[in-house]
Design an enzyme around this catalytic site. Structure first.
Site, PDB file in Angstrom:
ATOM      1  CG  ASP A  37     121.965  69.810  14.579  1.00  0.00           C
ATOM      2  OD1 ASP A  37     121.273  69.760  13.555  1.00  0.00           O
ATOM      3  OD2 ASP A  37     123.158  70.163  14.591  1.00  0.00           O
ATOM      4  CE  LYS A  59     122.204  66.208   9.096  1.00  0.00           C
ATOM      5  NZ  LYS A  59     121.558  67.422   9.572  1.00  0.00           N
ATOM      6  CG  MET A 172     131.263  63.492  14.706  1.00  0.00           C
ATOM      7  SD  MET A 172     130.707  63.997  13.077  1.00  0.00           S
ATOM      8  CE  MET A 172     132.014  65.087  12.551  1.00  0.00           C
TER       9      MET A 172
HETATM   10  N1  SAH Z   1     129.337  71.710  15.582  1.00  0.00           N
HETATM   11  C1  SAH Z   1     129.610  70.901  16.735  1.00  0.00           C
HETATM   12  C2  SAH Z   1     130.193  69.570  16.357  1.00  0.00           C
HETATM   13  C3  SAH Z   1     129.212  68.713  15.563  1.00  0.00           C
HETATM   14  S1  SAH Z   1     129.855  67.147  15.132  1.00  0.00           S
HETATM   15  C4  SAH Z   1     130.527  71.662  17.696  1.00  0.00           C
HETATM   16  O1  SAH Z   1     131.061  72.711  17.324  1.00  0.00           O
HETATM   17  O2  SAH Z   1     130.699  71.231  18.823  1.00  0.00           O
HETATM   18  C5  SAH Z   1     129.204  66.153  16.435  1.00  0.00           C
HETATM   19  C6  SAH Z   1     130.320  65.713  17.342  1.00  0.00           C
HETATM   20  O3  SAH Z   1     130.716  66.802  18.167  1.00  0.00           O
HETATM   21  C7  SAH Z   1     129.960  64.604  18.303  1.00  0.00           C
HETATM   22  O4  SAH Z   1     130.051  63.336  17.696  1.00  0.00           O
HETATM   23  C8  SAH Z   1     131.015  64.788  19.366  1.00  0.00           C
HETATM   24  O5  SAH Z   1     132.249  64.280  18.951  1.00  0.00           O
HETATM   25  C9  SAH Z   1     131.127  66.306  19.417  1.00  0.00           C
HETATM   26  N2  SAH Z   1     130.242  66.884  20.444  1.00  0.00           N
HETATM   27  C10 SAH Z   1     129.162  67.649  20.251  1.00  0.00           C
HETATM   28  N3  SAH Z   1     128.612  68.017  21.431  1.00  0.00           N
HETATM   29  C11 SAH Z   1     129.379  67.459  22.387  1.00  0.00           C
HETATM   30  C12 SAH Z   1     129.348  67.457  23.801  1.00  0.00           C
HETATM   31  N4  SAH Z   1     128.404  68.109  24.480  1.00  0.00           N
HETATM   32  N5  SAH Z   1     130.297  66.757  24.460  1.00  0.00           N
HETATM   33  C13 SAH Z   1     131.279  66.092  23.792  1.00  0.00           C
HETATM   34  N6  SAH Z   1     131.354  66.067  22.457  1.00  0.00           N
HETATM   35  C14 SAH Z   1     130.425  66.735  21.766  1.00  0.00           C
END
Ligand code: SAH
Length: 268
Positions: A37, A59, A172
């Site tokens: 990703d 994405k 998101m």
């Molecule tokens: N599977 C991931 C989430 C994927 S959806 C998880 O468990 O964290 C993608 C969203 O996750 C982003 O739009 C944001 O809202 C959040 N996200 C992912 N990485 C992040 C980070 N390092 N800091 C803050 N938000 C994060």
């Protein structure tokens, strides 16, 4: 035809390599093809063998560099070559990670797979800025929600929305802050409910902004974000502490000082 390979669906955590589990590290070290990703950091990618094929199927919000269908096809095509494919996903694959779609596709094509969990962004943020997601007597549940759905609609009918003892973490969703603020106020949440906005959780570049529900939309509007963003809403977020990086540096200095003192006292 070589026998079918295998796909490991691996959670990379939300930040630097410190968040990887040992299981994820082992899978990475044995990867022959890596589909990752956009949110996976460089230091994690560097842990895969040099000759491993590395493909970004990143994405970021609306911008799909490789569609989900293409990613599924690519996984199967590589596995059918007999390779160990690692599908490396940001955070935990089971949280807004489309992992079930990928598993079903692999099942349909008779490709063996296993899923390795990762640290989700909310957990990394809670640790980094020292706030709890649940707190005895104050926050009895935590709900992960999203302001982005497949058809673009946002549906905030979840019961936790109106429960003053529920912590809400929105993934998101920064683009929907105005709608979220209005919906929660309408559902009866106090305008003074603490909120946090966290960008780049789990990384050195992490940023914390704090405020209250009544100015959530303004706080989001006022910031310009380069990285991924989480919104936290609920009483537990009032415990967020800002100076963690400095504290960490102090702990390191102190640890070094203590170990030198111990050496001097007890010898090697
Ligand atoms: N599977 C991931 C989430 C994927 S959806 C998880 O468990 O964290 C993608 C969203 O996750 C982003 O739009 C944001 O809202 C959040 N996200 C992912 N990485 C992040 C980070 N390092 N800091 C803050 N938000 C994060």
């Amino acid at each position: 035809m070589p026998p079918n390979g295998f796909v490991s669906l691996v959670g990379a955590g939300p930040g630097d390599a410190d968040h990887l589990t040992l299981g994820a590290l082992k899978a990475l070290q044995l990867a022959q093809a890596l589909l990752y990703d956009a949110l996976v950091s460089e230091d994690i990618l560097a842990l895969a063998p040099q000759k491993c094929v590395k493909i970004c199927v990143g994405k970021r919000g609306d911008r799909l560099s490789v569609s989900q269908d293409k990613t599924n096809e690519l996984m199967v095509r590589l596995a059918k070559k007999g390779l160990h494919v690692v599908r490396l996903k940001g955070g935990d694959p089971s949280v807004f990670g489309r992992v079930e779609e990928e598993r079903q596709y692999l099942d349909t094509h008779d490709i063996g797979h296993k899923t390795l969990p990762g640290v989700t962004a909310a957990s990394a943020a809670a640790a980094q800025f020292s706030f709890p997601l649940t707190h005895r007597g104050e926050a009895r549940s935590v709900t992960f929600l999203t302001g982005r759905t497949k058809d673009g609609a946002i549906d905030l009918r979840d019961e936790s929305i109106s429960d003053p003892m529920a912590s809400l973490v929105f993934y998101m969703s920064s683009h929907n802050a105005t709608h979220i603020e209005a919906s929660l106020l309408r559902a009866g949440r106090s305008p003074q409910t603490p909120v946090v906005i966290i960008e780049n959780a789990g990384r050195h570049s992490a940023q914390l902004r704090t405020g209250h529900l009544c100015n959530l939309a303004w706080l989001v509007c006022d910031a310009s974000f380069d990285g991924p963003v989480l919104l936290g809403i609920g009483v537990a977020f009032a415990y967020a502490r800002k100076l963690i990086a400095e504290n960490l540096a102090c702990v390191e200095v102190e640890a070094k000082h203590n170990s030198e003192r111990l050496m001097a006292t007890f010898g090697n």
